[in-house]
Design an enzyme around this catalytic site. Structure first.
Site, PDB file in Angstrom:
ATOM      1  N   ASP A  60       0.539  -0.972   0.535  1.00  0.00           N
ATOM      2  CA  ASP A  60       0.187  -0.322   0.060  1.00  0.00           C
ATOM      3  C   ASP A  60       0.655   1.331  -0.149  1.00  0.00           C
ATOM      4  O   ASP A  60       1.581   1.927   0.680  1.00  0.00           O
ATOM      5  CB  ASP A  60      -0.950  -0.080   1.390  1.00  0.00           C
ATOM      6  N   TYR A 179      -0.053  11.235  -8.780  1.00  0.00           N
ATOM      7  CA  TYR A 179       0.368  12.822  -8.185  1.00  0.00           C
ATOM      8  C   TYR A 179       2.340  12.544  -8.657  1.00  0.00           C
ATOM      9  O   TYR A 179       2.467  13.417  -8.601  1.00  0.00           O
ATOM     10  CB  TYR A 179       0.757  12.885  -7.037  1.00  0.00           C
ATOM     11  N   LYS A 198      13.580   6.781 -12.310  1.00  0.00           N
ATOM     12  CA  LYS A 198      11.615   7.246 -11.154  1.00  0.00           C
ATOM     13  C   LYS A 198      12.327   5.903 -10.308  1.00  0.00           C
ATOM     14  O   LYS A 198      12.198   5.401  -9.029  1.00  0.00           O
ATOM     15  CB  LYS A 198      10.666   7.101 -12.224  1.00  0.00           C
ATOM     16  N   HIS A 203      10.105   5.285  -4.151  1.00  0.00           N
ATOM     17  CA  HIS A 203       9.893   4.608  -2.429  1.00  0.00           C
ATOM     18  C   HIS A 203       8.875   2.983  -2.563  1.00  0.00           C
ATOM     19  O   HIS A 203       9.756   2.111  -1.419  1.00  0.00           O
ATOM     20  CB  HIS A 203       8.507   4.651  -1.602  1.00  0.00           C
TER      21      HIS A 203
END
Length: 218
Positions: A60, A179, A198, A203
């Site tokens: 998530d 985003y 990227k 993350h």
């Protein structure tokens, strides 16, 4: 075989950069409401493990704005589809201007791993679920089902977090999604970066790298 619960081919490709023998699983687990990513991913991992019957990985992720108590965080997808990415950027920049601060934010990803076994102590968190909630539900019905015990805390879930920090800017770039156009890291928005650039600061990639070290020993 490690089962990654996702229908996103990009996530699977990224996972395979860090892990061998990863198989995508299309499973619609319950997305509980929570102010933190961990419990959401952990609940999904328990349900997925009960469904698959083998090691599973659930993730998530969300955008966390400083100055907004982490909003939109776990609600990022909902906010994107209702409020819109540009409006989120406007709010963040407006709030930062009023306080004379830089509109900072971070993308955060939590990977939840469950294989039906316990975990030795490590720096990474372990989620044991809401055991009290399970017991109360059992008392009300006089019994508890196997699925209840699986998703309510009988199975520990290991959590791995990856974060990339940046700031909120006017939308720039044609790539990426969500985003990405308003999130700038090291002078570029994620939408201005190539896929390789990227992925290098992703993350999710950072969480996967930590998980891969653990999984290799597991």
């Amino acid at each position: 075989m490690l089962h990654y619960v996702t229908t996103n081919d990009g996530k699977v490709r990224e996972a395979r950069e860090y892990l061998d023998a990863v198989e995508a699983v299309d499973f619609d687990y319950t997305e509980v409401q929570a102010d933190d990513l961990g419990p959401i991913a952990a609940r999904g991992a328990r349900e997925a493990y009960a469904h698959v019957g083998g090691p599973v990985l659930v993730d998530d992720a969300g955008l966390f704005l400083e100055g907004f108590d982490g909003f939109p965080g776990p609600y990022s997808a909902y906010v994107e589809h209702t409020l819109g990415v540009e409006r989120v950027g406007e709010l963040a920049r407006q709030q930062a201007a009023e306080t004379d601060e830089t509109p900072r934010a971070q993308f955060r990803c939590v990977l939840a791993y469950c294989d039906g076994e316990g975990f030795a102590a490590t720096p990474d968190a372990v989620d044991y679920g809401d055991r009290r909630g399970h017991d109360l539900a059992a008392d009300e019905r006089g019994t508890a089902s196997t699925s209840d015990s699986v998703v309510s805390g009988d199975l520990p879930v290991k959590l791995f977090t990856g974060t990339v920090r940046g700031r909120i800017v006017e939308p720039r770039g044609e790539g990426g999604f969500g985003y990405d156009p308003i999130f700038e890291h090291d002078g570029k928005t994620l939408a201005e970066m190539t896929a390789a650039e990227k992925n290098a600061i992703s993350h999710r990639g950072r969480a996967l790298a930590t998980f891969a070290e653990f999984y290799a020993e597991r």
